[in-house]
Motif scaffolding. Structure first.
Motif, PDB file in Angstrom:
ATOM      1  N   ASN A 150      10.442   7.504  16.149  1.00 62.19           N
ATOM      2  CA  ASN A 150      10.944   6.248  16.705  1.00 62.19           C
ATOM      3  C   ASN A 150      10.426   5.011  15.976  1.00 62.19           C
ATOM      4  O   ASN A 150      10.884   3.903  16.226  1.00 62.19           O
ATOM      5  CB  ASN A 150      10.610   6.164  18.200  1.00 62.19           C
ATOM      6  N   ILE A 151       9.435   5.211  15.106  1.00 61.87           N
ATOM      7  CA  ILE A 151       8.965   4.105  14.251  1.00 61.87           C
ATOM      8  C   ILE A 151       8.832   4.661  12.831  1.00 61.87           C
ATOM      9  O   ILE A 151       8.005   5.543  12.575  1.00 61.87           O
ATOM     10  CB  ILE A 151       7.604   3.544  14.699  1.00 61.87           C
ATOM     11  N   LYS A 152       9.670   4.157  11.959  1.00 63.06           N
ATOM     12  CA  LYS A 152       9.671   4.630  10.565  1.00 63.06           C
ATOM     13  C   LYS A 152       9.344   3.425   9.687  1.00 63.06           C
ATOM     14  O   LYS A 152       9.946   2.366   9.839  1.00 63.06           O
ATOM     15  CB  LYS A 152      11.044   5.174  10.180  1.00 63.06           C
ATOM     16  N   ILE A 153       8.415   3.619   8.771  1.00 64.20           N
ATOM     17  CA  ILE A 153       7.959   2.503   7.927  1.00 64.20           C
ATOM     18  C   ILE A 153       8.075   2.898   6.462  1.00 64.20           C
ATOM     19  O   ILE A 153       7.603   3.977   6.062  1.00 64.20           O
ATOM     20  CB  ILE A 153       6.482   2.162   8.247  1.00 64.20           C
ATOM     21  N   ALA A 154       8.701   2.032   5.667  1.00 68.42           N
ATOM     22  CA  ALA A 154       8.767   2.267   4.213  1.00 68.42           C
ATOM     23  C   ALA A 154       7.664   1.461   3.552  1.00 68.42           C
ATOM     24  O   ALA A 154       7.556   0.249   3.779  1.00 68.42           O
ATOM     25  CB  ALA A 154      10.127   1.836   3.672  1.00 68.42           C
ATOM     26  N   CYS A 155       6.852   2.123   2.745  1.00 65.60           N
ATOM     27  CA  CYS A 155       5.717   1.450   2.096  1.00 65.60           C
ATOM     28  C   CYS A 155       5.785   1.590   0.591  1.00 65.60           C
ATOM     29  O   CYS A 155       6.137   2.652   0.070  1.00 65.60           O
ATOM     30  CB  CYS A 155       4.398   2.075   2.535  1.00 65.60           C
ATOM     31  N   ARG A 156       5.385   0.516  -0.072  1.00 67.16           N
ATOM     32  CA  ARG A 156       5.221   0.540  -1.529  1.00 67.16           C
ATOM     33  C   ARG A 156       3.715   0.608  -1.815  1.00 67.16           C
ATOM     34  O   ARG A 156       2.944  -0.166  -1.243  1.00 67.16           O
ATOM     35  CB  ARG A 156       5.797  -0.740  -2.132  1.00 67.16           C
ATOM     36  N   TYR A 157       3.330   1.553  -2.672  1.00 66.74           N
ATOM     37  CA  TYR A 157       1.914   1.698  -3.041  1.00 66.74           C
ATOM     38  C   TYR A 157       1.397   0.392  -3.636  1.00 66.74           C
ATOM     39  O   TYR A 157       2.026  -0.197  -4.510  1.00 66.74           O
ATOM     40  CB  TYR A 157       1.775   2.828  -4.062  1.00 66.74           C
TER      41      TYR A 157
END
Ligand SMILES: Cc1cc2nc3c(=O)[nH]c(=O)nc-3n(C[C@H](O)[C@H](O)[C@H](O)COP(=O)(O)O)c2cc1C
Length: 217
Positions: free
Chosen positions: A131-138
């Protein structure tokens, strides 16, 4: 029970690990998704994801020492992106299973029966049921010299959160989103929201703004 430094050292290692892994409290429950440069998927459970600040929007997690193959780490080095997916109540057994040592060419999505989801603009997989999806850049990493662990820091690029758990002020209610917490490395807790309080001011009681004690809307 009281444990001194000497007591701790003399405990059987499994008992010591149980005590130490649990004594700091309940930890966050996330699945980290990544791909290698050949777009082979990987998914692993992590209980060390932490908020690092909201300006800039940073998030971090702790990786065990790089003395054995670490697919999540290798993938992030290769592609510079990873997804962080809150584990919902009905996915904890499958999520736990991702901690087993699968081969590089074996996708935990398939093996552990976890459905992936892809967003435009990202090659990394997300967890559909989360229900919580996060896209991260290193962004960077720090070696923890005391034990060889590595802290990975990522910049949040996108958050997809289910509308049902987000308030008007963008406060997230984890109970409504069926989030869970983790004790140590093997215990899963459900989450109940007790209260939400106003910003604490000196010599003034905080007021309840959500939950059974609520005094204003
Ligand atoms: C509940 C739980 C929490 C975990 N948290 C972490 C963690 O915060 N950091 C870590 O390096 N490994 C953690 N692990 C172990 C990884 O899930 C495990 O090493 C996994 O195989 C890593 O997969 P990878 O090599 O595909 O990245 C955890 C395992 C469990 C069961």
């Amino acid at each position: 029970m009281i444990f001194t430094e000497e007591n701790l050292q003399s405990l059987p290692s499994r008992h010591r690990a149980n005590l130490i892994n649990n004594c700091c409290g309940i930890r966050t429950a996330n699945l980290i998704g990544s791909v290698d440069e050949d777009l082979r998927e990987n998914l692993s459970i992590f209980n060390s994801v932490m908020h690092l600040g909201s300006d800039p929007v940073l998030i971090g997690f702790i990786l065990r020492p790089l003395t054995v193959e670490r697919h999540t780490y290798d993938n992030i080095q290769q592609t510079k992106f990873f997804s962080i997916n809150q584990i919902p109540k009905d996915l904890y057994t499958e999520a736990h299973q991702t901690s087993a040592k699968y081969k590089k060419n074996e996708s935990e999505f398939e093996t552990c029966a976890i459905e992936p989801e892809y967003f435009d603009d990202y090659t990394i997989p997300f967890v559909k049921k989360s229900n919580i999806k996060i896209a991260c850049r290193y962004e960077s990493e720090y070696n923890i010299k005391e034990n060889g662990c590595v802290m990975i820091i990522g910049k949040i690029e996108m958050i997809a959160v289910d509308d049902s758990g987000v308030g008007q002020d963008l406060w997230i209610n984890h109970e409504k989103l069926n989030s869970i917490g983790i004790g140590g490395l093997d215990t899963y807790y459900s989450v109940k929201c007790m209260d939400r309080l106003t910003y604490a001011q000196t010599h003034q009681d905080s007021k309840s703004i959500y939950g059974p004690q609520k005094t204003s809307s």
